[in-house]
Design a protein around this motif. Structure first.
Motif, PDB file in Angstrom:
ATOM      1  N   VAL A 236       0.838  -1.199   0.000  1.00  0.00           N
ATOM      2  CA  VAL A 236       0.000   0.000   0.000  1.00  0.00           C
ATOM      3  C   VAL A 236       0.874   1.250   0.000  1.00  0.00           C
ATOM      4  CG1 VAL A 236      -1.911  -1.139   1.186  1.00  0.00           C
ATOM      5  CG2 VAL A 236      -0.185   0.032   2.522  1.00  0.00           C
ATOM      6  N   PRO A 237       0.388   2.326  -0.595  1.00  0.00           N
ATOM      7  CA  PRO A 237       1.127   3.586  -0.496  1.00  0.00           C
ATOM      8  C   PRO A 237       1.042   4.132   0.924  1.00  0.00           C
ATOM      9  CG  PRO A 237      -0.899   3.893  -1.750  1.00  0.00           C
ATOM     10  CD  PRO A 237      -0.802   2.434  -1.431  1.00  0.00           C
ATOM     11  N   ILE A 238       1.984   4.961   1.286  1.00  0.00           N
ATOM     12  CA  ILE A 238       2.051   5.509   2.647  1.00  0.00           C
ATOM     13  C   ILE A 238       0.774   6.266   3.006  1.00  0.00           C
ATOM     14  CG2 ILE A 238       3.238   7.645   2.018  1.00  0.00           C
ATOM     15  CD1 ILE A 238       4.033   5.606   5.141  1.00  0.00           C
ATOM     16  N   SER A 239       0.149   6.911   2.033  1.00  0.00           N
ATOM     17  CA  SER A 239      -1.074   7.665   2.310  1.00  0.00           C
ATOM     18  C   SER A 239      -2.208   6.751   2.760  1.00  0.00           C
ATOM     19  CB  SER A 239      -1.501   8.463   1.072  1.00  0.00           C
ATOM     20  OG  SER A 239      -1.742   7.578  -0.008  1.00  0.00           O
ATOM     21  N   VAL A 240      -2.218   5.527   2.302  1.00  0.00           N
ATOM     22  CA  VAL A 240      -3.222   4.555   2.734  1.00  0.00           C
ATOM     23  C   VAL A 240      -2.808   3.939   4.066  1.00  0.00           C
ATOM     24  CG1 VAL A 240      -4.367   2.374   2.159  1.00  0.00           C
ATOM     25  CG2 VAL A 240      -3.990   4.092   0.385  1.00  0.00           C
TER      26      VAL A 240
ATOM     27  N   VAL B  75      -9.015  -1.772   2.842  1.00  0.00           N
ATOM     28  CA  VAL B  75      -8.088  -2.611   2.081  1.00  0.00           C
ATOM     29  C   VAL B  75      -8.191  -4.057   2.555  1.00  0.00           C
ATOM     30  CG1 VAL B  75      -5.632  -3.112   1.720  1.00  0.00           C
ATOM     31  CG2 VAL B  75      -6.467  -0.763   1.493  1.00  0.00           C
ATOM     32  N   ILE B  76      -8.141  -4.247   3.865  1.00  0.00           N
ATOM     33  CA  ILE B  76      -8.209  -5.609   4.404  1.00  0.00           C
ATOM     34  C   ILE B  76      -9.537  -6.264   4.033  1.00  0.00           C
ATOM     35  CG2 ILE B  76      -8.313  -6.972   6.537  1.00  0.00           C
ATOM     36  CD1 ILE B  76      -6.244  -4.932   7.683  1.00  0.00           C
ATOM     37  N   LYS B  77     -10.632  -5.517   4.121  1.00  0.00           N
ATOM     38  CA  LYS B  77     -11.936  -6.068   3.747  1.00  0.00           C
ATOM     39  C   LYS B  77     -11.960  -6.452   2.270  1.00  0.00           C
ATOM     40  CE  LYS B  77     -16.866  -5.257   3.738  1.00  0.00           C
ATOM     41  NZ  LYS B  77     -17.967  -4.375   4.080  1.00  0.00           N
ATOM     42  N   ASP B  78     -11.432  -5.585   1.408  1.00  0.00           N
ATOM     43  CA  ASP B  78     -11.407  -5.884  -0.031  1.00  0.00           C
ATOM     44  C   ASP B  78     -10.532  -7.102  -0.337  1.00  0.00           C
ATOM     45  OD1 ASP B  78     -13.088  -3.763  -0.494  1.00  0.00           O
ATOM     46  OD2 ASP B  78     -11.542  -2.443  -1.322  1.00  0.00           O
ATOM     47  N   VAL B  79      -9.367  -7.194   0.304  1.00  0.00           N
ATOM     48  CA  VAL B  79      -8.485  -8.346   0.086  1.00  0.00           C
ATOM     49  C   VAL B  79      -9.180  -9.624   0.526  1.00  0.00           C
ATOM     50  CG1 VAL B  79      -6.340  -9.460   0.837  1.00  0.00           C
ATOM     51  CG2 VAL B  79      -6.319  -7.054   0.165  1.00  0.00           C
ATOM     52  N   MET B  80      -9.761  -9.602   1.720  1.00  0.00           N
ATOM     53  CA  MET B  80     -10.414 -10.807   2.231  1.00  0.00           C
ATOM     54  C   MET B  80     -11.625 -11.194   1.380  1.00  0.00           C
ATOM     55  SD  MET B  80      -8.395 -11.849   4.402  1.00  0.00           S
ATOM     56  CE  MET B  80      -9.386 -13.300   4.694  1.00  0.00           C
ATOM     57  N   THR B  81     -12.340 -10.215   0.849  1.00  0.00           N
ATOM     58  CA  THR B  81     -13.462 -10.512  -0.047  1.00  0.00           C
ATOM     59  C   THR B  81     -12.953 -11.213  -1.295  1.00  0.00           C
ATOM     60  OG1 THR B  81     -14.759  -8.660   0.795  1.00  0.00           O
ATOM     61  CG2 THR B  81     -15.335  -9.481  -1.403  1.00  0.00           C
ATOM     62  N   GLN B  82     -11.851 -10.728  -1.856  1.00  0.00           N
ATOM     63  CA  GLN B  82     -11.300 -11.362  -3.058  1.00  0.00           C
ATOM     64  C   GLN B  82     -10.756 -12.757  -2.763  1.00  0.00           C
ATOM     65  OE1 GLN B  82      -8.972  -8.979  -5.759  1.00  0.00           O
ATOM     66  NE2 GLN B  82      -9.893  -7.105  -4.955  1.00  0.00           N
ATOM     67  N   LEU B  83     -10.348 -12.999  -1.514  1.00  0.00           N
ATOM     68  CA  LEU B  83      -9.886 -14.331  -1.126  1.00  0.00           C
ATOM     69  C   LEU B  83     -11.042 -15.259  -0.761  1.00  0.00           C
ATOM     70  CD1 LEU B  83      -6.787 -13.380   1.048  1.00  0.00           C
ATOM     71  CD2 LEU B  83      -6.785 -14.383  -1.257  1.00  0.00           C
ATOM     72  N   GLY B  84     -12.268 -14.723  -0.772  1.00  0.00           N
ATOM     73  CA  GLY B  84     -13.443 -15.554  -0.542  1.00  0.00           C
ATOM     74  C   GLY B  84     -13.938 -15.593   0.888  1.00  0.00           C
ATOM     75  N   CYS B  85     -13.441 -14.710   1.738  1.00  0.00           N
ATOM     76  CA  CYS B  85     -13.878 -14.695   3.139  1.00  0.00           C
ATOM     77  C   CYS B  85     -14.046 -13.244   3.591  1.00  0.00           C
ATOM     78  CB  CYS B  85     -12.879 -15.430   4.018  1.00  0.00           C
ATOM     79  SG  CYS B  85     -13.461 -15.672   5.701  1.00  0.00           S
TER      80      CYS B  85
END
Length: 81
Positions: free
Chosen positions: A22-26, A36-46
């Motif tokens: 992630v960029p420092i601003s995020v 970000v964590i929610k989006d990653v976990m959604t793409q991983l199926g959970c």
């Protein structure tokens, strides 16, 4: 699954680390990081939890240079909401 007894077991996808850059601003914004964590976990199926996953979050430190010689961060995709 292979019929070859010498092939060994299939790797468990839950054991593999998931790298997120992630960029420092995020990274400096808790609300954005939770997204970000929610989006990653959604793409991983959970989408409802991340227990059992090895999330490795790093701050972007890579840069690219365009043909005109301008230096840009390698991670430039904005978060869209």
């Amino acid at each position: 699954m292979s019929n070859n007894p010498m092939a060994g077991p299939l790797p468990d996808p839950w054991l593999a680390a998931v790298n997120v850059t992630v960029p420092i601003s995020v990274a400096n914004d808790l609300d954005k990081m939770q997204g970000v964590i929610k989006d990653v976990m959604t793409q991983l199926g959970c989408p409802t939890c991340h227990s059992g996953r090895d999330l490795r979050i790093t701050i972007a430190r890579d840069f690219v240079v365009d043909p005109e010689g301008q230096v840009q961060p390698a991670v430039v995709a904005p978060l869209t909401r």
